[in-house]
Design an enzyme around this catalytic site. Structure first.
Site, PDB file in Angstrom:
ATOM      1  N   LYS A 115      25.462  -7.646 -59.747  1.00 54.69           N
ATOM      2  CA  LYS A 115      24.290  -7.603 -60.864  1.00 54.69           C
ATOM      3  C   LYS A 115      24.193  -8.936 -61.069  1.00 54.69           C
ATOM      4  O   LYS A 115      22.483  -8.962 -60.942  1.00 54.69           O
ATOM      5  CB  LYS A 115      24.801  -6.869 -62.457  1.00 54.69           C
ATOM      6  CG  LYS A 115      24.226  -5.435 -62.051  1.00 54.69           C
ATOM      7  CD  LYS A 115      24.273  -4.791 -63.392  1.00 54.69           C
ATOM      8  CE  LYS A 115      23.727  -3.467 -63.039  1.00 54.69           C
ATOM      9  NZ  LYS A 115      22.949  -2.667 -64.140  1.00 54.69           N
ATOM     10  N   LYS A 197      28.685   2.370 -51.990  1.00 52.30           N
ATOM     11  CA  LYS A 197      28.228   3.477 -52.512  1.00 52.30           C
ATOM     12  C   LYS A 197      26.928   3.514 -52.920  1.00 52.30           C
ATOM     13  O   LYS A 197      25.445   2.755 -52.764  1.00 52.30           O
ATOM     14  CB  LYS A 197      28.786   3.558 -54.100  1.00 52.30           C
ATOM     15  CG  LYS A 197      28.415   3.036 -55.387  1.00 52.30           C
ATOM     16  CD  LYS A 197      28.239   3.521 -56.842  1.00 52.30           C
ATOM     17  CE  LYS A 197      26.787   2.339 -57.512  1.00 52.30           C
ATOM     18  NZ  LYS A 197      26.933   3.003 -58.459  1.00 52.30           N
ATOM     19  N   LYS A 200      20.710   3.064 -56.331  1.00 53.62           N
ATOM     20  CA  LYS A 200      19.312   3.935 -56.370  1.00 53.62           C
ATOM     21  C   LYS A 200      18.961   2.340 -56.043  1.00 53.62           C
ATOM     22  O   LYS A 200      17.783   2.414 -55.792  1.00 53.62           O
ATOM     23  CB  LYS A 200      19.449   3.420 -57.793  1.00 53.62           C
ATOM     24  CG  LYS A 200      19.962   4.606 -58.923  1.00 53.62           C
ATOM     25  CD  LYS A 200      19.384   4.052 -60.376  1.00 53.62           C
ATOM     26  CE  LYS A 200      20.122   5.320 -61.472  1.00 53.62           C
ATOM     27  NZ  LYS A 200      20.269   4.799 -62.587  1.00 53.62           N
TER      28      LYS A 200
END
Ligand code: AMP
Ligand code: TRP
Length: 448
Positions: A115, A197, A200
């Site tokens: 992040k 993965k 979103k």
């Protein structure tokens, strides 16, 4: 244990569009667990503000997420569904746990690394301590089990480490939670890059199937899924794209990967991809239909959100009623003692009378603010802040702690009650908790 059942906690961030990964890795496993566990499912909106949010969008997404929980089959009558920002204990406990978490541990978190690379212009402290808030979510309810996808395992391990460290110092305060990972679907990969993965926030819309994608889009995305040129449908590392599609198909149909391999023996990728797409449609369609119904039924959702207050109250009653009473006692004691008056209590009631105090620690956080840490029999801890009228010197504080522990430690509430006068009733007064104020600010921002 709560109501004779083990406690389960999980949550999801109200950010981005939920994907099939979220559904198969998390939501789908949550449905039905309430028969076995006392379940708390939170919309973790405070985690969401670790990256910049537009308040109106976040508010809308939080509501949408709550509706998706329900549309996925989580019954609001049987599960506690609520917004994290509405329960002040999460942030309170997170602060305490921050003081028991090492920088080195947080530095190792892969989600933080990812992040902060993604949001290089806003690497804030909240992003860094994100896992501590998650630990607080879990430990606040003494959760036994936490259903998450594999990507959250590192955070859960950290939660366990923090809890064990705390317990090592203060006795068995926290329940050590176990992860609950679904057998299939624990890690759904991107359809465009099966080494990553499904996420979103993927920029390529073909990489993820979103929960609200229509059937044609779902089928199209499956058909376009990146595979290989092996031409065989086998469940093995060398074919990560096919393996991922087998995982999806298994999770949607309930068949094992071996059964899937058998079913498609000799068939081509085209047929298989179509079957995968159809299996996804068959699981998402009912969810979408229920979601559409809920959207039409605004009052129902409004009511659930409104009822949240009493729900949270109920929850607090269930979980920390016992502790709250002790906490109340201590707040009052602290206040009275801080004023150098006789200590006393208002607490009584048969079910609490035999509760034994184990350990009390007051520490100064600010001139007029004390942190109260309480451990009672049953290994429950309660942390809270108390505002005092006069500033205490370090020496006075030390004396206060010695006095509190020597006079109260090991006594039952009943014993304490017998020994003291309720004269402090009027003195206790009402003070708003500092953390409540701060959190109200945050939830104002989220709601406004
Ligand atoms: P997040 O999207 O990071 O807020 O995750 C919410 C929940 O969905 C967590 O329990 C994750 O572990 C789970 N999850 C997210 N993405 C995936 C995925 N691709 N496969 C399986 N589970 C996932
Ligand atoms: N960090 C989790 C995620 O990104 C969400 C989360 C927050 C959570 N608090 C939690 C999950 C507590 C399980 C338990 O998916």
């Amino acid at each position: 244990m709560l109501n004779g059942k083990k406690v389960l906690f999980s949550g999801m961030q109200a950010t981005g569009n939920l994907t099939l990964g979220n559904y198969l890795g998390a939501l789908k496993n949550w449905v039905g667990l309430c028969d076995e566990y006392e379940c708390f499912y939170s919309v973790v909106d405070m985690h969401s503000i670790t990256v910049r949010q537009d308040p109106a969008t976040l508010r809308k997404r939080a509501r949408t997420l709550l509706m998706i929980y329900i549309a996925a089959g989580i019954d609001p009558e049987k599960n506690c569904l609520y917004y994290q920002s509405h329960v002040s204990g999460h942030a309170e406990l997170a602060w305490i746990l921050n003081c028991f978490t090492y920088m080195g541990e947080l530095n190792r978190m892969t989600q933080f690394k990812d992040k902060s690379a993604k949001h290089a212009d806003n690497i804030n402290a909240g992003l860094f301590t994100y896992p501590v808030l998650m630990a607080a979510d879990i430990l606040l309810y003494q959760a036994d089990v936490v259903p998450v996808g594999i990507d959250q395992m590192q955070h859960l391990e950290l939660t366990r480490d923090i809890a064990q460290r705390f317990n090592g110092i203060y006795g068995d305060v926290f329940t050590i939670p176990e992860a609950y990972i679904g057998k299939v679907g624990a890690k759904i990969m991107s359809l465009q890059d099966p080494s990553r993965k499904m996420s979103k926030s993927d920029e390529n819309p073909n990489a993820s199937i979103y929960l609200m994608d229509d059937p044609d889009t779902i089928i199209r995305k499956c058909k376009r899924a990146v595979t290989d040129s092996e031409g065989q449908i086998l469940y093995r590392e060398e074919q990560p794209g096919i393996r991922n599609l087998i995982d999806i198909y298994s999770a949607c149909t309930g068949k094992t990967p071996e059964e899937v391999v058998k079913e498609f023996d000799g068939k081509g990728y085209g047929d298989f991809k179509l079957a995968v797409g159809e299996s996804v449609v068959s699981v998402l369609k009912p969810l979408q239909d229920r979601f559409a119904d809920l959207e039409k039924n605004k009052d129902y959702i409004d009511q659930i959100i409104k009822e949240k207050d009493s729900q949270v109250e109920h929850m607090q009653e269930l979980m920390i009623q016992r502790v709250d009473r002790v906490e109340l006692l201590l707040k009052q004691l602290a206040k009275v003692l801080a004023n150098n008056t006789n200590y006393a209590t208002l607490i009584s009631g048969p079910s609490y009378n035999q509760t034994k105090l184990k350990f009390i620690q007051l520490s100064k956080v600010e001139e007029h603010k004390l942190l109260v840490v309480v451990v009672v029999e049953g290994n429950i801890i309660r942390n809270s802040f108390v505002t005092i009228d006069e500033e205490l010197s370090d020496e006075e504080l030390l004396n206060l702690n010695i006095l509190l522990n020597s006079s109260l430690n090991g006594l039952t509430i009943e014993e304490i009650n017998l020994g003291v006068i309720a004269k402090m009733k009027e003195q206790a007064g009402s003070h708003r908790r500092v953390v409540d104020l701060v959190l109200n600010e945050v939830s104002e921002v989220i709601r406004s």
